[in-house]
Design a protein around this motif. Sequence first.
Motif, PDB file in Angstrom:
ATOM      1  N   TYR A  74       0.648  -1.271   0.111  1.00 52.92           N
ATOM      2  CA  TYR A  74       0.098   0.069  -0.146  1.00 52.92           C
ATOM      3  C   TYR A  74       0.921   1.229   0.027  1.00 52.92           C
ATOM      4  O   TYR A  74       0.518   2.306  -0.766  1.00 52.92           O
ATOM      5  N   PHE A  75       1.827   1.286   0.740  1.00 51.85           N
ATOM      6  CA  PHE A  75       2.611   2.613   1.037  1.00 51.85           C
ATOM      7  C   PHE A  75       3.841   2.553   0.030  1.00 51.85           C
ATOM      8  O   PHE A  75       4.635   3.788   0.124  1.00 51.85           O
ATOM      9  N   ALA A  76       4.033   1.617  -0.948  1.00 47.03           N
ATOM     10  CA  ALA A  76       5.101   1.658  -1.458  1.00 47.03           C
ATOM     11  C   ALA A  76       5.349   2.607  -2.570  1.00 47.03           C
ATOM     12  O   ALA A  76       4.467   3.153  -3.225  1.00 47.03           O
ATOM     13  N   ASP A  77       6.892   3.183  -2.860  1.00 46.12           N
ATOM     14  CA  ASP A  77       6.908   3.988  -4.001  1.00 46.12           C
ATOM     15  C   ASP A  77       7.412   3.183  -5.202  1.00 46.12           C
ATOM     16  O   ASP A  77       7.511   4.001  -6.243  1.00 46.12           O
ATOM     17  N   GLU A  78       7.807   2.053  -4.805  1.00 45.37           N
ATOM     18  CA  GLU A  78       8.250   1.351  -6.106  1.00 45.37           C
ATOM     19  C   GLU A  78       8.071  -0.242  -5.755  1.00 45.37           C
ATOM     20  O   GLU A  78       7.902  -0.563  -4.552  1.00 45.37           O
ATOM     21  N   LYS A 117      -4.371  -0.606  -6.085  1.00 43.22           N
ATOM     22  CA  LYS A 117      -4.528  -0.618  -4.507  1.00 43.22           C
ATOM     23  C   LYS A 117      -3.125  -0.026  -3.910  1.00 43.22           C
ATOM     24  O   LYS A 117      -3.131  -0.472  -2.597  1.00 43.22           O
ATOM     25  N   THR A 118      -2.469   0.910  -4.455  1.00 45.19           N
ATOM     26  CA  THR A 118      -1.407   1.599  -3.508  1.00 45.19           C
ATOM     27  C   THR A 118      -1.859   3.066  -3.080  1.00 45.19           C
ATOM     28  O   THR A 118      -2.870   3.543  -3.865  1.00 45.19           O
ATOM     29  N   ARG A 119      -1.174   3.620  -2.263  1.00 47.54           N
ATOM     30  CA  ARG A 119      -1.598   4.774  -1.850  1.00 47.54           C
ATOM     31  C   ARG A 119      -1.301   5.911  -2.871  1.00 47.54           C
ATOM     32  O   ARG A 119      -2.157   6.726  -3.263  1.00 47.54           O
ATOM     33  N   HIS A 120      -0.234   5.717  -3.772  1.00 48.99           N
ATOM     34  CA  HIS A 120      -0.072   6.669  -4.608  1.00 48.99           C
ATOM     35  C   HIS A 120      -1.271   6.512  -5.986  1.00 48.99           C
ATOM     36  O   HIS A 120      -1.409   7.501  -6.378  1.00 48.99           O
ATOM     37  N   ALA A 121      -1.646   5.239  -6.154  1.00 45.65           N
ATOM     38  CA  ALA A 121      -2.643   5.014  -7.111  1.00 45.65           C
ATOM     39  C   ALA A 121      -4.029   5.580  -6.734  1.00 45.65           C
ATOM     40  O   ALA A 121      -4.680   6.530  -7.478  1.00 45.65           O
ATOM     41  N   GLU A 122      -4.253   5.485  -5.467  1.00 42.63           N
ATOM     42  CA  GLU A 122      -5.386   5.988  -4.767  1.00 42.63           C
ATOM     43  C   GLU A 122      -5.619   7.538  -4.825  1.00 42.63           C
ATOM     44  O   GLU A 122      -6.657   8.138  -4.830  1.00 42.63           O
ATOM     45  N   ASP A 135       0.419   4.972 -11.220  1.00 46.17           N
ATOM     46  CA  ASP A 135       1.343   3.634 -11.080  1.00 46.17           C
ATOM     47  C   ASP A 135       2.373   3.915 -10.509  1.00 46.17           C
ATOM     48  O   ASP A 135       3.251   4.889 -10.748  1.00 46.17           O
ATOM     49  N   ILE A 136       2.868   3.012  -9.388  1.00 46.93           N
ATOM     50  CA  ILE A 136       4.283   3.238  -8.972  1.00 46.93           C
ATOM     51  C   ILE A 136       5.207   2.280 -10.139  1.00 46.93           C
ATOM     52  O   ILE A 136       4.504   1.355 -10.551  1.00 46.93           O
ATOM     53  N   PRO A 137       6.446   2.622 -10.274  1.00 49.38           N
ATOM     54  CA  PRO A 137       7.215   1.846 -11.057  1.00 49.38           C
ATOM     55  C   PRO A 137       7.370   0.549 -10.479  1.00 49.38           C
ATOM     56  O   PRO A 137       7.717   0.218  -9.363  1.00 49.38           O
ATOM     57  N   ALA A 138       7.208  -0.389 -11.266  1.00 52.49           N
ATOM     58  CA  ALA A 138       7.253  -1.842 -11.249  1.00 52.49           C
ATOM     59  C   ALA A 138       8.108  -2.638 -11.950  1.00 52.49           C
ATOM     60  O   ALA A 138       8.105  -2.334 -13.189  1.00 52.49           O
ATOM     61  N   ARG A 139       9.174  -3.219 -11.197  1.00 52.89           N
ATOM     62  CA  ARG A 139      10.129  -3.933 -12.238  1.00 52.89           C
ATOM     63  C   ARG A 139      10.198  -5.381 -12.100  1.00 52.89           C
ATOM     64  O   ARG A 139      10.142  -5.861 -10.637  1.00 52.89           O
ATOM     65  N   LEU A 140      10.736  -6.191 -12.861  1.00 51.69           N
ATOM     66  CA  LEU A 140      10.705  -7.570 -12.959  1.00 51.69           C
ATOM     67  C   LEU A 140      11.793  -8.049 -12.367  1.00 51.69           C
ATOM     68  O   LEU A 140      12.934  -7.740 -13.085  1.00 51.69           O
ATOM     69  N   LEU A 141      11.873  -9.258 -11.567  1.00 53.01           N
ATOM     70  CA  LEU A 141      12.891 -10.025 -11.210  1.00 53.01           C
ATOM     71  C   LEU A 141      12.670 -11.329 -11.666  1.00 53.01           C
ATOM     72  O   LEU A 141      11.795 -11.875 -10.771  1.00 53.01           O
TER      73      LEU A 141
END
Lengths: 271, 89
Positions: free
Chosen positions: A135-139, A164-169, A174-180
């Motif tokens: 929820y509170f994530a920046d990334e 469903k993140t605070r940034h989105a709400e 969108d927060i940046p999401a990267r694949l590992l």
Amino acid sequence: MTKIVVVTSGKGGVGKTTTSAALATGLALRGFKTTVIDFDVGLRNLDLIMGCERRVVYDLVNVISGDANIKQALIKDKKVDNLFILPASQTRDKDALTTEGVEGVLNALRDDMKMDYIICDSPAGIEKGALMAAYFADEAVVVTNPEVSSVRDSDRIIGILASKTRHAEQGEGDIPARLLLTRYSPERVENGQMLSVEDVQEILAIELLGVIPESQAVLNASNAGSPVILDIDSDAGQAYSDAVARFLGDQLPHRFVNVNKKGLFGRLFGG
Amino acid sequence: MSIFSYLLPKKQSSASVAKERLQIIVARERSTRGGPDYLPQLQQELLMVVRKYVPVGEDAVNVQVDRESGCEILELNITLPEEEAQQQY
């Protein structure tokens, strides 16, 4: 400014905790003051991977409920400076994690403890614990295995991260999401038995942070309670180091994604 | 891989089967993502109504929600069978 990073996947057993431990350790090694939080309330395991299981006194839920303050609950890592662990509670009470409570803990880590990075190790699934970790994530770092159920669940999680993140709400996008991509086996990819990096990237359509090869070093590290990134001679350790560098903005080529080519003789008669 | 495997007919690799299956299911799940919870039931009931008049398959009705600048569009796609099949009915 403190950055909050969620390590998530949807599916269990793909390497979230291994990745959280490696990422937090890697950031601390580069001098960033870092805390890694285990959000898997009821099934604490990050402490074992970090090798501090016998030093746990207070946990995340104790801090939320006010039984302990953040300073008392944080475990300082013995091997790496600047690295702190906040273990999960073993309580079975699912409502122990509240939005306000988690926000309070994160604020204390930011304002009182002056953390540079807070790594949130998400539990599997899409229940309360996973939602709170994100929820509170920046990334976000989305950990995926090259396997159908993991890729599908990751896609689901990417959708949840987008709404469903605070940034989105708050309408900040969108927060940046990267694949590992973890447990990768170039040999099996070449033989057509495993989805390739390109396949998974094409389906999930997010930026690639790194590829971690299937490696005995990961099990060795968890056996020993020492994050695999500290095993600097191992392939997985080096792959995690690269991923941390990329996380911080370096441009590095992806290693361990191709098979070491065999000679003509090997190709003709090899098994 | 030995020399003999080059002589045998090529079977589709399991990885490419996995990729195809994933592309289909992920596209389908994305189309209903974030939409209201009644979508699957709406789809079922629509299918029943259509079937009262035309014989169509399970996947003939496709419901999709799109968002465009603050406005939600519910898109219904009903694939009707070819005319010959209809006449037989």
